[in-house]
Design a protein around this motif. Sequence first.
Motif, PDB file in Angstrom:
ATOM      1  N   TRP A 144       0.829  -1.206   0.000  1.00 54.02           N
ATOM      2  CA  TRP A 144       0.000   0.000   0.000  1.00 54.02           C
ATOM      3  C   TRP A 144       0.866   1.260   0.000  1.00 54.02           C
ATOM      4  CZ3 TRP A 144      -4.404   2.072  -1.102  1.00 54.02           C
ATOM      5  CH2 TRP A 144      -4.738   3.295  -0.583  1.00 54.02           C
ATOM      6  N   VAL A 145       1.891   1.275   0.823  1.00 58.09           N
ATOM      7  CA  VAL A 145       2.773   2.439   0.903  1.00 58.09           C
ATOM      8  C   VAL A 145       3.488   2.649  -0.433  1.00 58.09           C
ATOM      9  CG1 VAL A 145       4.879   3.329   1.978  1.00 58.09           C
ATOM     10  CG2 VAL A 145       3.082   2.352   3.398  1.00 58.09           C
ATOM     11  N   VAL A 146       3.996   1.578  -1.017  1.00 59.97           N
ATOM     12  CA  VAL A 146       4.709   1.683  -2.293  1.00 59.97           C
ATOM     13  C   VAL A 146       3.763   2.164  -3.391  1.00 59.97           C
ATOM     14  CG1 VAL A 146       5.858   0.336  -4.102  1.00 59.97           C
ATOM     15  CG2 VAL A 146       6.492   0.013  -1.711  1.00 59.97           C
ATOM     16  N   LEU A 147       2.563   1.611  -3.446  1.00 62.99           N
ATOM     17  CA  LEU A 147       1.601   1.991  -4.483  1.00 62.99           C
ATOM     18  C   LEU A 147       1.158   3.442  -4.318  1.00 62.99           C
ATOM     19  CD1 LEU A 147      -0.129   1.042  -6.867  1.00 62.99           C
ATOM     20  CD2 LEU A 147      -1.891   0.452  -5.212  1.00 62.99           C
ATOM     21  N   ALA A 148       0.831   3.842  -3.106  1.00 63.99           N
ATOM     22  CA  ALA A 148       0.383   5.216  -2.868  1.00 63.99           C
ATOM     23  C   ALA A 148       1.496   6.214  -3.190  1.00 63.99           C
ATOM     24  CB  ALA A 148      -0.070   5.372  -1.422  1.00 63.99           C
ATOM     25  N   THR A 149       2.711   5.901  -2.788  1.00 64.03           N
ATOM     26  CA  THR A 149       3.845   6.782  -3.075  1.00 64.03           C
ATOM     27  C   THR A 149       4.080   6.886  -4.578  1.00 64.03           C
ATOM     28  OG1 THR A 149       4.852   6.184  -0.968  1.00 64.03           O
ATOM     29  CG2 THR A 149       6.290   7.188  -2.616  1.00 64.03           C
ATOM     30  N   SER A 150       3.964   5.769  -5.269  1.00 69.23           N
ATOM     31  CA  SER A 150       4.160   5.784  -6.721  1.00 69.23           C
ATOM     32  C   SER A 150       3.133   6.667  -7.404  1.00 69.23           C
ATOM     33  CB  SER A 150       4.062   4.362  -7.282  1.00 69.23           C
ATOM     34  OG  SER A 150       5.079   3.559  -6.758  1.00 69.23           O
ATOM     35  N   ILE A 151       1.886   6.566  -6.966  1.00 64.35           N
ATOM     36  CA  ILE A 151       0.841   7.382  -7.583  1.00 64.35           C
ATOM     37  C   ILE A 151       1.092   8.859  -7.318  1.00 64.35           C
ATOM     38  CG2 ILE A 151      -1.614   7.968  -7.459  1.00 64.35           C
ATOM     39  CD1 ILE A 151      -2.136   4.965  -7.057  1.00 64.35           C
ATOM     40  N   VAL A 152       1.414   9.181  -6.087  1.00 59.34           N
ATOM     41  CA  VAL A 152       1.606  10.584  -5.717  1.00 59.34           C
ATOM     42  C   VAL A 152       2.840  11.176  -6.395  1.00 59.34           C
ATOM     43  CG1 VAL A 152       2.188  12.099  -3.770  1.00 59.34           C
ATOM     44  CG2 VAL A 152       0.367  10.416  -3.539  1.00 59.34           C
ATOM     45  N   MET A 153       3.892  10.386  -6.550  1.00 61.04           N
ATOM     46  CA  MET A 153       5.141  10.914  -7.104  1.00 61.04           C
ATOM     47  C   MET A 153       5.222  10.776  -8.630  1.00 61.04           C
ATOM     48  SD  MET A 153       6.671  12.077  -4.504  1.00 61.04           S
ATOM     49  CE  MET A 153       8.356  12.311  -4.952  1.00 61.04           C
ATOM     50  N   LEU A 154       4.794   9.677  -9.183  1.00 65.69           N
ATOM     51  CA  LEU A 154       5.025   9.425 -10.599  1.00 65.69           C
ATOM     52  C   LEU A 154       3.952  10.011 -11.506  1.00 65.69           C
ATOM     53  CD1 LEU A 154       6.391   5.777 -10.526  1.00 65.69           C
ATOM     54  CD2 LEU A 154       7.657   7.901 -10.733  1.00 65.69           C
ATOM     55  N   LEU A 155       2.717  10.049 -11.059  1.00 69.60           N
ATOM     56  CA  LEU A 155       1.658  10.560 -11.921  1.00 69.60           C
ATOM     57  C   LEU A 155       1.901  12.017 -12.322  1.00 69.60           C
ATOM     58  CD1 LEU A 155      -0.913   9.722 -13.327  1.00 69.60           C
ATOM     59  CD2 LEU A 155      -2.176  10.506 -11.332  1.00 69.60           C
TER      60      LEU A 155
END
Length: 104
Positions: free
Chosen positions: A34-45
Amino acid sequence: MTMVSSAWEQALRVKAQSAKVLSYTWRKGGRVAWVVLATSIVMLLPLLMEIEREGSVIELEKLQIKDLKAQGFSDQQIQQMGLTPAVEPSVGLNAPSPPMPLPK
């Protein structure tokens, strides 16, 4: 009979311990995912959206330069207008490598 029941009890204990370990791993792994996915969305999008926007701006600039050249403007005049001539930047994947110093 006691040997069979002893082996059976040991198998049940191993099964119970395995279930505890699996449950713990599943819960912690889910949190990590969850942490990895949420961080990816917030940073990469936003990064991907900005890269796309930059590509659009570069294409628009190239079209403007092509239009101005068709109207008879020189590269120097186009540069003075704030547009860069159709010269690609010297950074990125296709950039030429710096010259190697000569051995002494």
